[in-house]
Design a protein around this motif. Structure first.
Motif, short mmCIF file in Angstrom:
data_model
loop_
_atom_site.label_atom_id
_atom_site.label_comp_id
_atom_site.label_asym_id
_atom_site.label_seq_id
_atom_site.Cartn_x
_atom_site.Cartn_y
_atom_site.Cartn_z
N GLY A 1 80.49 31.17 101.47
CA GLY A 1 79.65 32.28 101.04
C GLY A 1 80.39 33.47 100.47
N ALA A 2 81.58 33.24 99.87
CA ALA A 2 82.42 34.36 99.41
C ALA A 2 82.14 34.78 97.97
N ILE A 3 81.45 33.93 97.19
CA ILE A 3 81.20 34.21 95.78
C ILE A 3 79.70 34.24 95.54
N ALA A 4 79.18 35.38 95.12
CA ALA A 4 77.76 35.51 94.81
C ALA A 4 77.54 35.30 93.31
N VAL A 5 76.62 34.41 92.96
CA VAL A 5 76.31 34.14 91.56
C VAL A 5 74.84 34.46 91.31
N PRO A 6 74.54 35.63 90.73
CA PRO A 6 73.15 35.99 90.45
C PRO A 6 72.54 35.11 89.37
N GLN A 7 71.23 35.02 89.37
CA GLN A 7 70.50 34.22 88.39
C GLN A 7 70.72 34.70 86.96
N THR A 8 71.10 35.96 86.81
CA THR A 8 71.28 36.55 85.48
C THR A 8 72.57 36.13 84.79
N VAL A 9 73.49 35.52 85.52
CA VAL A 9 74.77 35.11 84.92
C VAL A 9 74.52 34.03 83.88
N ARG A 10 75.06 34.23 82.66
CA ARG A 10 74.82 33.30 81.55
C ARG A 10 75.80 32.15 81.53
N LEU A 11 77.02 32.39 81.98
CA LEU A 11 78.06 31.36 81.91
C LEU A 11 78.76 31.21 83.26
N ILE A 12 78.82 29.98 83.74
CA ILE A 12 79.61 29.64 84.92
C ILE A 12 80.91 29.00 84.44
N VAL A 13 82.03 29.52 84.92
CA VAL A 13 83.32 28.88 84.67
C VAL A 13 83.78 28.29 86.00
N THR A 14 83.96 26.98 86.03
CA THR A 14 84.44 26.33 87.23
C THR A 14 85.74 25.61 86.90
N GLU A 15 86.72 25.71 87.79
CA GLU A 15 88.02 25.09 87.50
C GLU A 15 88.50 24.31 88.72
N GLY A 16 89.22 23.22 88.43
CA GLY A 16 89.72 22.40 89.52
C GLY A 16 90.45 21.16 89.02
N ASN A 17 90.97 20.40 89.95
CA ASN A 17 91.81 19.25 89.62
C ASN A 17 91.04 18.03 89.14
N TYR A 18 89.87 17.79 89.72
CA TYR A 18 89.26 16.47 89.58
C TYR A 18 87.94 16.48 88.81
N LEU A 19 87.74 17.45 87.96
CA LEU A 19 86.48 17.59 87.23
C LEU A 19 86.22 16.42 86.27
#
Length: 220
Positions: free
Chosen positions: A124-142
């Motif tokens: 629960g450390a990252i809040a993502v409001p509905q208004t956000v237009r772009l999600i950037v997700t990063e990781g090893n196994y995408l």
């Protein structure tokens, strides 16, 4: 775990050019999700952070690392000595979060993050409001085609693979381990042992990306 498809477009430019590309994603009529993949030490976190900072409130960063299994569970499973391997993450939980972010039906979605200073995920450390237009997700196994990771493909609008070259990547990775408390010899051993085995697996998925970023420096 590799995926068979066309070769990705190779990008050798700077961060500014990538910001221009991601601004187009943020202008989509609906929410967009960009996946940034790469081996440990490749610079994917630096790139993701730079993109999100450039877009401000329009973007949010949701790293895969928040789905590391807790150290206590890794010890229970006998996997603590290879933390970072694909089976040391809650892959199904990560896919479920990305699917929820894709649907964008909740006023806010809370995501976990990984704290390197304690080597543990924090819920629960990252809040993502509905208004956000772009999600950037990063990781090893995408880009892995193993279950449950292969379900990510249809959920991501684009996937970029960060590949600055092995020598630079390993140098950065060893320095990062030292910065977070490992002795230099331990940092080198871990980087060239467990981390390298993971890196080899991740490299086999490179061709599944839309864009392969070979730039050495992606800092703002």
């Amino acid at each position: 775990m590799s995926q068979s498809r066309r070769q990705p477009v190779v990008y050798e430019g700077d961060l500014a050019g990538l910001i221009e590309r991601v601004q187009w994603l943020a202008k989509s009529a609906s929410r967009s999700i960009l996946g940034i993949c790469g081996a440990p030490g490749s610079g994917k976190s630096t790139l993701a952070d730079g993109l999100v900072k450039a877009l401000g409130a329009e973007a949010a960063l949701v790293p895969m690392d928040g789905f590391h299994l807790a150290n206590s569970e890794l010890i229970h499973l006998g996997r603590r000595d290879r933390k970072g391997a694909i089976d040391t993450f809650d892959g199904a939980g990560y896919v479920a979060l990305i699917r929820r972010l894709r649907a964008n039906t909740d006023p806010v979605v809370y995501a976990p993050e990984f704290r390197r200073e304690v080597e543990e995920p924090i819920a629960g450390a990252i809040a993502v409001p509905q208004t956000v237009r772009l999600i950037v997700t990063e990781g090893n196994y995408l880009l892995s085609d193993a279950e449950p990771w292969k379900a990510l493909g249809p959920l991501l609008d684009q996937t970029w693979y960060v590949d600055p070259g092995e020598d630079l990547r390993q140098t950065r990775l060893i320095a990062r381990h030292v910065a977070f408390g490992k002795a230099p010899d331990v940092a080198r051993s871990w980087s060239l042992g467990p981390d390298q085995r993971n890196a080899d697996m991740i490299a086999s998925t490179r061709n599944a990306a839309d864009l392969a970023i070979t730039s050495a420096d992606l800092r703002s």
